[in-house]
Motif scaffolding. Structure first.
Motif, mmCIF file in Angstrom:
data_model
loop_
_atom_site.group_PDB
_atom_site.id
_atom_site.type_symbol
_atom_site.label_atom_id
_atom_site.label_comp_id
_atom_site.label_asym_id
_atom_site.label_seq_id
_atom_site.Cartn_x
_atom_site.Cartn_y
_atom_site.Cartn_z
ATOM 1 N N PRO A 143 -2.875 9.027 5.995
ATOM 2 C CA PRO A 143 -3.373 7.639 6.091
ATOM 3 C C PRO A 143 -2.262 6.616 6.241
ATOM 4 O O PRO A 143 -2.403 5.636 6.995
ATOM 5 C CB PRO A 143 -4.142 7.451 4.776
ATOM 6 N N LEU A 144 -1.133 6.808 5.559
ATOM 7 C CA LEU A 144 -0.024 5.865 5.674
ATOM 8 C C LEU A 144 0.609 5.914 7.058
ATOM 9 O O LEU A 144 0.940 4.876 7.635
ATOM 10 C CB LEU A 144 1.029 6.164 4.607
ATOM 11 N N LEU A 145 0.798 7.110 7.593
ATOM 12 C CA LEU A 145 1.372 7.235 8.931
ATOM 13 C C LEU A 145 0.466 6.589 9.967
ATOM 14 O O LEU A 145 0.933 5.902 10.887
ATOM 15 C CB LEU A 145 1.591 8.715 9.268
ATOM 16 N N LEU A 192 -0.616 1.984 13.682
ATOM 17 C CA LEU A 192 -1.539 0.965 14.162
ATOM 18 C C LEU A 192 -0.959 -0.443 14.056
ATOM 19 O O LEU A 192 -1.222 -1.303 14.910
ATOM 20 C CB LEU A 192 -2.862 1.039 13.380
ATOM 21 N N PHE A 193 -0.146 -0.696 13.027
ATOM 22 C CA PHE A 193 0.344 -2.054 12.760
ATOM 23 C C PHE A 193 1.861 -2.166 12.855
ATOM 24 O O PHE A 193 2.436 -3.106 12.311
ATOM 25 C CB PHE A 193 -0.107 -2.502 11.368
ATOM 26 N N VAL A 212 0.832 -1.206 0.000
ATOM 27 C CA VAL A 212 0.000 0.000 0.000
ATOM 28 C C VAL A 212 0.869 1.260 0.000
ATOM 29 O O VAL A 212 0.614 2.206 -0.756
ATOM 30 C CB VAL A 212 -0.952 -0.009 1.202
ATOM 31 N N SER A 213 1.903 1.289 0.841
ATOM 32 C CA SER A 213 2.757 2.476 0.908
ATOM 33 C C SER A 213 3.509 2.691 -0.405
ATOM 34 O O SER A 213 3.682 3.828 -0.857
ATOM 35 C CB SER A 213 3.742 2.357 2.070
ATOM 36 N N THR A 214 3.955 1.589 -1.024
ATOM 37 C CA THR A 214 4.688 1.710 -2.284
ATOM 38 C C THR A 214 3.825 2.298 -3.388
ATOM 39 O O THR A 214 4.233 3.243 -4.086
ATOM 40 C CB THR A 214 5.222 0.337 -2.727
ATOM 41 N N HIS A 215 2.625 1.784 -3.546
ATOM 42 C CA HIS A 215 1.774 2.228 -4.653
ATOM 43 C C HIS A 215 0.981 3.480 -4.295
ATOM 44 O O HIS A 215 0.511 4.175 -5.197
ATOM 45 C CB HIS A 215 0.851 1.087 -5.066
#
Length: 276
Positions: free
Chosen positions: A254-256, A261-262, A203-206
């Motif tokens: 959203p990425l941060l 969270l994970f 998700v972070s890459t794209h």
């Protein structure tokens, strides 16, 4: 009785601590500058004034300067589509490489590993020509299609599946489970932390991919957030860093949040995915 710690070990631990703090500071400084610039008027973007007034106007201006709702929707659809395809294809391929013996399996897995050394930017011209021939140019599908198969995901899941004891396969087979049922009910649940870590990486890459979406799209209806951000650096009035940083924070928030969270599952999964 606790053994005394050697001076070398203490110096090594102190060096690790100092190095971690230095790296954390190097990562934190740009973020602090972005937060300062985004929450203050443009007049205070390049200078620190303790009593500078706070404002949310930069975020409002950024939100209305570009069609952010459409960009967010496009990006969400893009990363979801890519992640779903990658999970399905990587799971099936990794299970085959980890548990089945067939002619040429080692050679095929080496070819998968070789793809890890190929930069995606090298294939931009070929991918663009392919998307043009398929009539998919300027669509969300054209952005994600070249990334549906992930060599990294296959490698990561294959190494995880190889750590599952074969006794579980045998027990499930005795109970009458098929290969598909064994995969879905035994292997996939045991690899849940790996799926979470790979999902964050994918998700972070794209989410942050810029060059390929910029080349293959030319309309608001299909452009993601990263391409949409360029509207703030191409104005005739000059660059407004307050609005740019506000837009960047909205894009990266959203990425941060997902990483915070994970983060525990993210770190633990890569520690478990050793080469076996």
């Amino acid at each position: 009785m606790i053994a005394p710690t050697s001076p070398f070990a203490e110096r090594h631990r102190a060096l690790e601590t100092v190095s971690a703090w230095v790296l954390a500071l190097l990562w934190l400084l740009p973020l602090l500058y972005a937060l300062w610039t985004a929450f203050h008027p443009a007049a205070y973007a390049t200078r620190f004034v303790p009593d500078a007034p706070l404002t949310l106007q930069n975020f409002a201006n950024a939100w209305h300067a570009a069609p952010f709702p459409r960009y967010f929707l496009n990006t969400f659809l893009l990363v979801t589509m890519i992640l779903a395809a990658q999970l399905v294809l990587a799971t099936l391929a990794a299970y085959a490489f980890a548990r089945f013996t067939f002619r040429g399996s080692n050679v095929m897995f080496m070819l998968v590993l070789l793809q890890l050394m190929v930069m995606p930017d090298i294939l931009i011209v070929e991918n663009y020509q392919t998307m043009n021939l398929l009539g998919l140019r300027d669509t969300i599908l054209s952005i994600g299609l070249p990334y549906f198969a992930s060599a990294f995901g296959i490698f990561l899941l294959r190494q995880t599946f190889k750590t599952v004891p074969r006794e579980l396969d045998e027990a499930a087979t005795v109970e009458g489970a098929s290969a598909w049922q064994i995969l879905m009910q035994v292997y996939v649940p045991l690899a849940r932390p790996i799926y979470i870590a790979f999902g964050l990486v994918s998700v972070s890459t794209h989410w942050n991919n810029f060059l390929w979406p910029l080349i293959v799209t030319n309309s608001v209806e299909s452009r993601p957030l990263t391409v949409g951000l360029q509207v703030f650096s191409s104005t005739d009035q000059g660059v407004d860093w307050s609005i740019i940083t506000a837009a960047t924070l909205m894009t990266s928030a959203p990425l941060l949040l997902a990483f915070l969270l994970f983060q525990r599952q993210f770190v633990q999964s890569f520690m478990r995915a050793g080469i076996r």
